[in-house]
Design a protein around this motif. Structure first.
Motif, PDB file in Angstrom:
ATOM      1  N   LYS A  43      41.040  51.095  15.257  1.00 56.31           N
ATOM      2  CA  LYS A  43      39.897  50.217  14.944  1.00 56.31           C
ATOM      3  C   LYS A  43      38.655  51.002  14.550  1.00 56.31           C
ATOM      4  N   LYS A  44      38.560  52.219  14.994  1.00 56.40           N
ATOM      5  CA  LYS A  44      37.391  53.031  14.626  1.00 56.40           C
ATOM      6  C   LYS A  44      37.383  53.352  13.148  1.00 56.40           C
ATOM      7  N   MET A  45      38.524  53.143  12.479  1.00 57.52           N
ATOM      8  CA  MET A  45      38.626  53.413  11.042  1.00 57.52           C
ATOM      9  C   MET A  45      38.357  52.177  10.193  1.00 57.52           C
ATOM     10  N   TRP A  46      38.185  51.027  10.817  1.00 53.47           N
ATOM     11  CA  TRP A  46      37.901  49.800  10.059  1.00 53.47           C
ATOM     12  C   TRP A  46      36.438  49.813   9.634  1.00 53.47           C
ATOM     13  N   THR A  47      36.167  49.415   8.415  1.00 47.84           N
ATOM     14  CA  THR A  47      34.775  49.325   7.948  1.00 47.84           C
ATOM     15  C   THR A  47      34.044  48.163   8.610  1.00 47.84           C
ATOM     16  N   VAL A  48      34.753  47.066   8.825  1.00 44.00           N
ATOM     17  CA  VAL A  48      34.167  45.869   9.424  1.00 44.00           C
ATOM     18  C   VAL A  48      34.966  45.504  10.666  1.00 44.00           C
ATOM     19  N   LEU A  49      34.263  45.148  11.738  1.00 38.66           N
ATOM     20  CA  LEU A  49      34.924  44.692  12.960  1.00 38.66           C
ATOM     21  C   LEU A  49      34.907  43.179  13.080  1.00 38.66           C
ATOM     22  N   SER A  50      33.924  42.530  12.481  1.00 37.94           N
ATOM     23  CA  SER A  50      33.905  41.062  12.422  1.00 37.94           C
ATOM     24  C   SER A  50      32.961  40.621  11.318  1.00 37.94           C
ATOM     25  N   SER A  51      33.247  39.465  10.761  1.00 42.87           N
ATOM     26  CA  SER A  51      32.391  38.912   9.706  1.00 42.87           C
ATOM     27  C   SER A  51      32.216  37.423   9.957  1.00 42.87           C
ATOM     28  N   PRO A  52      31.123  36.839   9.454  1.00 42.50           N
ATOM     29  CA  PRO A  52      30.944  35.387   9.624  1.00 42.50           C
ATOM     30  C   PRO A  52      31.935  34.612   8.772  1.00 42.50           C
ATOM     31  N   VAL A  53      32.216  33.385   9.191  1.00 43.80           N
ATOM     32  CA  VAL A  53      33.143  32.519   8.449  1.00 43.80           C
ATOM     33  C   VAL A  53      32.426  31.842   7.287  1.00 43.80           C
ATOM     34  N   HIS A  54      31.161  31.526   7.484  1.00 43.85           N
ATOM     35  CA  HIS A  54      30.410  30.769   6.473  1.00 43.85           C
ATOM     36  C   HIS A  54      29.378  31.658   5.771  1.00 43.85           C
ATOM     37  N   GLY A  55      28.951  31.219   4.597  1.00 50.59           N
ATOM     38  CA  GLY A  55      27.950  31.951   3.826  1.00 50.59           C
ATOM     39  C   GLY A  55      28.530  33.045   2.957  1.00 50.59           C
ATOM     40  N   LEU A  56      29.859  33.075   2.788  1.00 48.30           N
ATOM     41  CA  LEU A  56      30.496  34.084   1.947  1.00 48.30           C
ATOM     42  C   LEU A  56      30.982  33.451   0.650  1.00 48.30           C
ATOM     43  N   GLU A  57      31.044  34.271  -0.393  1.00 48.78           N
ATOM     44  CA  GLU A  57      31.522  33.793  -1.686  1.00 48.78           C
ATOM     45  C   GLU A  57      33.035  33.979  -1.744  1.00 48.78           C
ATOM     46  N   PHE A  58      33.744  33.098  -1.039  1.00 50.04           N
ATOM     47  CA  PHE A  58      35.189  33.216  -0.939  1.00 50.04           C
ATOM     48  C   PHE A  58      35.765  31.837  -0.661  1.00 50.04           C
ATOM     49  N   ASP A 637      21.562  52.389   2.995  1.00 47.37           N
ATOM     50  CA  ASP A 637      22.781  51.887   3.631  1.00 47.37           C
ATOM     51  C   ASP A 637      22.760  50.362   3.650  1.00 47.37           C
ATOM     52  N   LEU A 638      23.832  49.775   3.145  1.00 45.69           N
ATOM     53  CA  LEU A 638      23.942  48.308   3.128  1.00 45.69           C
ATOM     54  C   LEU A 638      24.211  47.744   4.517  1.00 45.69           C
ATOM     55  N   GLY A 639      24.682  48.576   5.431  1.00 43.56           N
ATOM     56  CA  GLY A 639      25.075  48.114   6.756  1.00 43.56           C
ATOM     57  C   GLY A 639      24.023  47.289   7.486  1.00 43.56           C
ATOM     58  N   GLY A 646      24.916  38.841  10.600  1.00 42.01           N
ATOM     59  CA  GLY A 646      25.982  38.455  11.514  1.00 42.01           C
ATOM     60  C   GLY A 646      27.251  39.264  11.402  1.00 42.01           C
ATOM     61  N   TRP A 647      27.286  40.262  10.498  1.00 44.60           N
ATOM     62  CA  TRP A 647      28.464  41.126  10.379  1.00 44.60           C
ATOM     63  C   TRP A 647      28.422  42.185  11.481  1.00 44.60           C
ATOM     64  N   ALA A 648      29.608  42.712  11.824  1.00 47.94           N
ATOM     65  CA  ALA A 648      29.696  43.887  12.692  1.00 47.94           C
ATOM     66  C   ALA A 648      30.224  45.024  11.828  1.00 47.94           C
ATOM     67  N   ILE A 649      29.304  45.796  11.235  1.00 48.85           N
ATOM     68  CA  ILE A 649      29.682  46.880  10.328  1.00 48.85           C
ATOM     69  C   ILE A 649      29.971  48.128  11.149  1.00 48.85           C
ATOM     70  N   ASN A 650      31.117  48.729  10.876  1.00 50.04           N
ATOM     71  CA  ASN A 650      31.614  49.834  11.693  1.00 50.04           C
ATOM     72  C   ASN A 650      31.454  51.196  11.013  1.00 50.04           C
ATOM     73  N   ALA A 651      31.042  51.202   9.734  1.00 50.02           N
ATOM     74  CA  ALA A 651      30.910  52.463   8.992  1.00 50.02           C
ATOM     75  C   ALA A 651      29.764  52.340   7.997  1.00 50.02           C
ATOM     76  N   SER A 652      29.208  53.483   7.621  1.00 47.11           N
ATOM     77  CA  SER A 652      28.112  53.489   6.651  1.00 47.11           C
ATOM     78  C   SER A 652      28.596  52.954   5.305  1.00 47.11           C
ATOM     79  N   SER A 653      27.699  52.260   4.631  1.00 47.05           N
ATOM     80  CA  SER A 653      27.999  51.738   3.291  1.00 47.05           C
ATOM     81  C   SER A 653      26.859  52.171   2.382  1.00 47.05           C
TER      82      SER A 653
END
Length: 758
Positions: A43-58, A637-639, A646-653
């Motif tokens: 998990k330490k290698m994941w860029t994101v640990l959690s993201s919101p469900v709403h407010g995304l372009e998907f 950094d975008l993080g 509301g994101w949990a960013i795990n790495a620099s962007s």
């Protein structure tokens, strides 16, 4: 089925591949096996640990599917579960990399229980749709109306008229849906549930019982027969006014002197007598029902307030046709007759079916087809597993289509750094000040977001956006990575286009300032200095104007001078302080000496040394600003911006200078050839003047170099002064101090003696 995996064990035995993405080492997703083994990725290698469900372009339905526990967040466990589910039910796992919305039936893994169910359900869907093809597509599963159009039962526990063969049951289902309520069947038709059926028969039973109670106690419940309800309405219309009338009568009986006060006021009538009284009915209605008296008798024919005469007439006709007057006791007796009727009305049940009429209700209860209807519901529910399996095909195909693209936004940020893709958090494009930016993120609370997003080191414009066409509003944070910022300010209007191409009116509401480029940072100190000077000049001009206006105002108002005593005190000379004058003179002399020394040094510089000096001064002023900007730009950094959302960013962007320039586009105009002959001539004249100036400067520099060469043998060296610079400086300082000392001495001689202290 898709289930969340709780705290999977991380196993490093799988051979992962890595790449540099956005300045960080991140895992690469290059095969279906990679997706199947996501549970083994540290998990330490994941860029994101959690993201919101709403407010995304998907695809929102896809995001809702991932959020299995419905907590509004998509966590790594849920992403792992989705990836494993999709890759387990197909044979060729690499197909998931293509992002296709369809899958050949032969690719379902029928060796797995879930794959077998999906295959059979897909075949059933195609059969229901009467489609002869060997693949199932997401659009085939979207329209439940078509899938279940010709199916009497579809497992949702809702029956429609089409579910019944008997005509009487069809009519009864329609009646229940129209009286109790209806639910939408999977086929799209209106139907009823078991709860609707139970509620309908309960309502019928209660309504009949209520009607039977009225029949049994008819004499007591309906004292005025069929007119009882109308009579009660007539009584209720007068109840408050009659009570007021009898209370006035009681007060007059208690004290006859209060009669005039409690009766209709002549003064009030006088105030409105000159107006159109037909329009004053509401005010007249506020007067007593009749003229009160100590006898306490209410007239029903004569002496009534004209505003209430019609209501009293209705009451008399329905309740007391033989009476011309009423006492309070008689009135109370009449009111008491309605007690049983009111209690019966309050106990009413089954109002939902009242519109059917008592006869129809009795027929429903007599035929009693309740069990037959409930049996149809149970028969429908028996097909629930099959129907859910059909729905599961649609869910699977949605995951199959979108999972790889979502992983590019979650496990690593490939979608953000790929110029051919857009990240799920990029809401659209903002056009402002002859540029556009593609890094625009939706935000809920701009103030809260700005407090954290400022740590990103990026220049952020917060804009309030609204669309009249859509009837919606939203807030965005737009990042600028190129161009000038001099004209950007709060209140500036812009236009924002969302990912669907809809236009929104945008207004800048807040700005988080950070460096955009090194060139901007280089000139920033000079811009600040120019702005400071401009502000000072404007302030001084404003103060002068205000002072002038004040003086003019005093003159025009005939302002007088201060009292004579005050004037005399003001003109009285203060005692001469020779020490203060000496200190000031010495300080001026010292400063003058330094300036003269500096000028003497500068005078000895050659022309190219002047150029080097100017460049050095500019570097001294600008280098600190450039250095700070360089450090901030390389660490942008975008993080923090996503964390604030509301994101949990795990790495620099990181958004370095090179990548940042791809996110913001600045206008570039082509070179135009003037069509107008006069405009062409003016352009040629400007070019000629510029070249003449350049040649003149070069000629001057060449002449100076030649003269230096003749005098010194070196074109870049000035003739050395005969006296050393140190002597020139010392002599200049002495010459500057001498007048100051003489001035102090002269002032001391001329100064009057100080007055003795009193």
């Amino acid at each position: 089925m898709l289930n969340s995996i709780q705290s999977p064990m991380e196993n490093k035995s799988y051979n992962w591949k890595f790449a540099s993405v956005g300045g960080e080492v991140r895992v690469k997703i290059t095969s279906g096996e990679d997706i199947a083994h996501l549970g083994e990725l540290d998990k330490k290698m994941w860029t994101v640990l959690s993201s919101p469900v709403h407010g995304l372009e998907f695809d929102q339905k896809f995001l809702d599917l991932l959020d299995t526990n419905k907590d509004g967040k998509i966590r790594t466990e849920e992403v792992i579960a989705a990836g494993k589910y999709v890759t387990d039910v197909i044979k060729n796992k690499d197909l998931v990399l293509n992002g296709d919305s369809s899958l050949p039936l032969s690719e379902f893994n029928e060796e797995s229980e879930e794959g077998k169910k999906l295959h059979d359900s897909a075949v059933q869907i195609l059969k229901n749709l009467k489609l002869e093809k060997d693949s199932i597509a997401l659009e085939d599963t979207e329209d439940n109306t078509k899938i279940f159009a010709e199916s009497k039962f579809n497992g949702d526990g809702i029956i429609t008229p089409a579910s019944a063969d008997e005509e009487a049951l069809k009519e009864l289902i329609t009646t229940i849906s129209e009286t109790i309520g209806k639910s939408a069947d999977r086929s799209g038709a209106d139907g009823v549930t078991a709860e609707n059926i139970e509620a309908f028969y309960t309502a019928c039973t209660d309504f009949k019982a209520w009607k039977d109670a009225a029949e049994e106690g008819k004499k007591d419940i309906f004292p005025f027969g069929d007119d009882t309800e109308a009579a009660l309405a007539a009584v209720d219309a007068l109840k408050d006014k009659v009570a007021d009338y009898f209370m006035r009568c009681k007060l007059i009986a208690f004290d006859e002197s209060a009669a005039e006060t409690l009766d209709m006021s002549i003064e009030k009538l006088g105030q409105i007598s000159a107006e159109d009284l037909s329009k004053k009915e509401a005010e007249i209605a506020s007067y007593p029902l009749a003229r009160p008296s100590k006898e306490g008798v209410l007239p029903l024919v004569k002496g009534l307030n004209p505003a209430w005469k019609a209501a009293v007439g209705v009451f008399k006709g329905l309740v007391a046709p033989e009476k011309d007057t009423l006492s309070e006791e008689e009135w109370n007796a009449i009111v008491g007759k309605f007690a049983a009727f009111s209690a019966w009305k309050d106990a009413k049940k089954g109002a939902e079916v009242e519109g059917l009429g008592l006869e129809a209700v009795e027929k429903v209860l007599k035929e009693n087809k309740k069990d037959a209807l409930l049996a149809l519901v149970e028969k429908d529910k028996e097909l629930e597993p099959e129907a859910l399996a059909i729905e599961a095909v649609g869910n699977f195909l949605r995951l199959f289509k979108n999972i790889k693209q979502y992983l590019d936004n979650y496990v690593n940020f490939t979608a953000f750094y790929d110029p051919d893709q857009k990240a799920v958090f990029q809401a659209g494009r903002l056009y402002i000040d002859q540029r556009s930016t593609d890094l625009c993120i939706r935000v809920e609370d701009m103030g809260k977001h700005a407090g954290i997003a400022g740590l990103s080191g990026m220049y952020i414009l917060y804009c309030a956006c609204s669309s009249k066409d859509l009837g919606k509003s939203m807030n965005i944070a737009a990042v600028l990575t190129k161009g000038k910022v001099d004209d950007l300010r709060v209140g500036k209007n812009a236009v924002f286009y969302d990912r669907n191409g809809n236009a929104w009116d945008a207004t800048v509401t807040q700005i988080v300032e950070n460096p955009i480029s090194l060139s901007q940072a280089f000139w920033a100190p000079y811009r600040k200095a120019a702005r400071w000077i401009s502000d000072k000049i404007d302030k001084a001009a404003a103060d002068k104007e205000a002072k002038g206006e004040g003086t003019l105002s005093k003159i025009t108002e005939g302002a007088t001078t201060a009292p004579a005593a005050g004037a005399e005190a003001a003109t009285k000379a203060a005692p001469f302080d020779i020490g203060k004058l000496a200190g000031i003179s010495i300080a001026v002399a010292a400063v003058s000496g330094v300036l003269v020394a500096i000028l003497a040094v500068l005078k000895s510089l050659s022309w190219w040394q002047w150029i080097v000096l100017i460049i050095a001064l500019m570097l001294i002023i600008s280098l600190p600003s450039v250095f700070i900007a360089w450090r901030k730009i390389r660490k942008r950094d975008l993080g923090p911006m996503l964390n604030a959302n509301g994101w949990a960013i795990n790495a620099s962007s990181l958004v370095n200078n090179k990548f940042g320039k791809t996110l913001t586009s600045v206008v570039k105009y082509p070179k135009l050839t003037a069509v107008d002959p006069e405009a062409r001539k003016r352009a040629h004249r400007r070019k000629a003047i510029i070249w003449i100036l350049i040649l003149a400067i070069l000629a001057c520099l060449g002449y100076c170099g030649w003269k230096n060469y003749e005098k010194t043998g070196n074109p870049f060296k000035c003739k050395v002064a005969e006296e050393p610079v140190e002597e020139v400086v010392e002599e200049a300082a002495t010459e500057a101090e001498a007048p100051a000392i003489e001035e102090v001495a002269a002032a001391a001689e001329e100064a009057p003696a100080e007055a003795p202290a009193e």
